[in-house]
Design a protein around this motif. Structure first.
Motif, mmCIF file in Angstrom:
data_model
loop_
_atom_site.group_PDB
_atom_site.id
_atom_site.type_symbol
_atom_site.label_atom_id
_atom_site.label_comp_id
_atom_site.label_asym_id
_atom_site.label_seq_id
_atom_site.Cartn_x
_atom_site.Cartn_y
_atom_site.Cartn_z
ATOM 1 N N UNK A 74 1.493 -3.375 2.783
ATOM 2 C CA UNK A 74 1.455 -3.090 1.356
ATOM 3 C C UNK A 74 1.496 -1.603 1.092
ATOM 4 N N UNK A 75 2.283 -1.223 0.101
ATOM 5 C CA UNK A 75 2.423 0.188 -0.253
ATOM 6 C C UNK A 75 2.133 0.352 -1.745
ATOM 7 N N UNK A 76 1.067 1.068 -2.085
ATOM 8 C CA UNK A 76 0.836 1.358 -3.507
ATOM 9 C C UNK A 76 1.759 2.501 -3.937
ATOM 10 N N UNK A 77 2.542 2.269 -4.967
ATOM 11 C CA UNK A 77 3.455 3.291 -5.480
ATOM 12 C C UNK A 77 2.897 3.739 -6.829
ATOM 13 N N UNK A 78 1.946 4.659 -6.756
ATOM 14 C CA UNK A 78 1.171 5.064 -7.931
ATOM 15 C C UNK A 78 2.015 5.726 -9.012
ATOM 16 N N UNK A 79 3.024 6.505 -8.624
ATOM 17 C CA UNK A 79 3.859 7.177 -9.618
ATOM 18 C C UNK A 79 4.572 6.176 -10.529
ATOM 19 N N UNK A 80 4.869 4.997 -9.991
ATOM 20 C CA UNK A 80 5.545 3.952 -10.767
ATOM 21 C C UNK A 80 4.593 2.844 -11.217
ATOM 22 N N UNK A 81 3.329 3.003 -10.895
ATOM 23 C CA UNK A 81 2.296 2.034 -11.249
ATOM 24 C C UNK A 81 2.662 0.615 -10.786
ATOM 25 N N UNK A 82 2.984 0.513 -9.484
ATOM 26 C CA UNK A 82 3.301 -0.785 -8.899
ATOM 27 C C UNK A 82 2.916 -0.779 -7.427
ATOM 28 N N UNK A 83 2.914 -1.961 -6.853
ATOM 29 C CA UNK A 83 2.676 -2.122 -5.419
ATOM 30 C C UNK A 83 3.842 -2.886 -4.822
ATOM 31 N N UNK A 84 4.222 -2.506 -3.617
ATOM 32 C CA UNK A 84 5.300 -3.179 -2.900
ATOM 33 C C UNK A 84 4.690 -3.769 -1.633
ATOM 34 N N UNK A 85 4.931 -5.054 -1.421
ATOM 35 C CA UNK A 85 4.366 -5.755 -0.266
ATOM 36 C C UNK A 85 5.507 -6.417 0.500
ATOM 37 N N UNK A 86 5.533 -6.233 1.816
ATOM 38 C CA UNK A 86 6.476 -6.923 2.697
ATOM 39 C C UNK A 86 5.668 -7.865 3.579
ATOM 40 N N UNK A 87 6.075 -9.110 3.608
ATOM 41 C CA UNK A 87 5.381 -10.124 4.400
ATOM 42 C C UNK A 87 6.387 -10.762 5.354
ATOM 43 N N UNK A 88 6.090 -10.720 6.652
ATOM 44 C CA UNK A 88 6.936 -11.371 7.646
ATOM 45 C C UNK A 88 6.331 -12.736 7.945
ATOM 46 N N UNK A 89 7.179 -13.767 7.835
ATOM 47 C CA UNK A 89 6.720 -15.140 8.065
ATOM 48 C C UNK A 89 7.554 -15.793 9.152
ATOM 49 N N UNK A 90 6.943 -16.735 9.855
ATOM 50 C CA UNK A 90 7.646 -17.614 10.779
ATOM 51 C C UNK A 90 7.305 -19.014 10.292
ATOM 52 N N UNK A 91 8.227 -19.591 9.502
ATOM 53 C CA UNK A 91 7.918 -20.840 8.808
ATOM 54 C C UNK A 91 9.202 -21.595 8.484
ATOM 55 N N UNK A 92 9.091 -22.889 8.226
ATOM 56 C CA UNK A 92 10.249 -23.641 7.738
ATOM 57 C C UNK A 92 10.686 -23.091 6.376
#
Length: 82
Positions: free
Chosen positions: A38-56
């Motif tokens: 997760x990366x908080x991007x304070x200048x844009x007032x948002x958070x970016x999250x990358x999730x890696x999954x191993x799933x159907x």
């Protein structure tokens, strides 16, 4: 059940109040999650999250759909080719 595939779910949270719902959903699907960043991007007032999954695919689609239904949240998936 279909074959498990490696997928990255990209999540942008624009509404800070949605963070609790996003974390609750990720916890619900924790058995399929390989890792998360997760990366908080304070200048844009948002958070970016990358999730890696191993799933159907149906599991990944269900999570992405539930995330996308949250107000202030956008979710997209990228699945590795077999």
């Amino acid at each position: 059940m279909e074959e498990s595939r490696v997928t990255v779910v990209s999540i942008i949270v624009k509404d800070e109040e949605a963070s609790e719902a996003v974390n609750k959903l990720l916890h619900e699907y924790r058995q399929y999650i390989v890792g998360r960043m997760g990366i908080p991007y304070r200048q844009r007032q948002m958070s970016i999250i990358s999730v890696v999954m191993d799933a159907p695919g149906e599991v990944t689609s269900a999570l992405s759909g539930k995330l996308g239904m949250q107000p202030g949240v956008t979710a997209k998936t990228l699945t590795a080719k077999v």
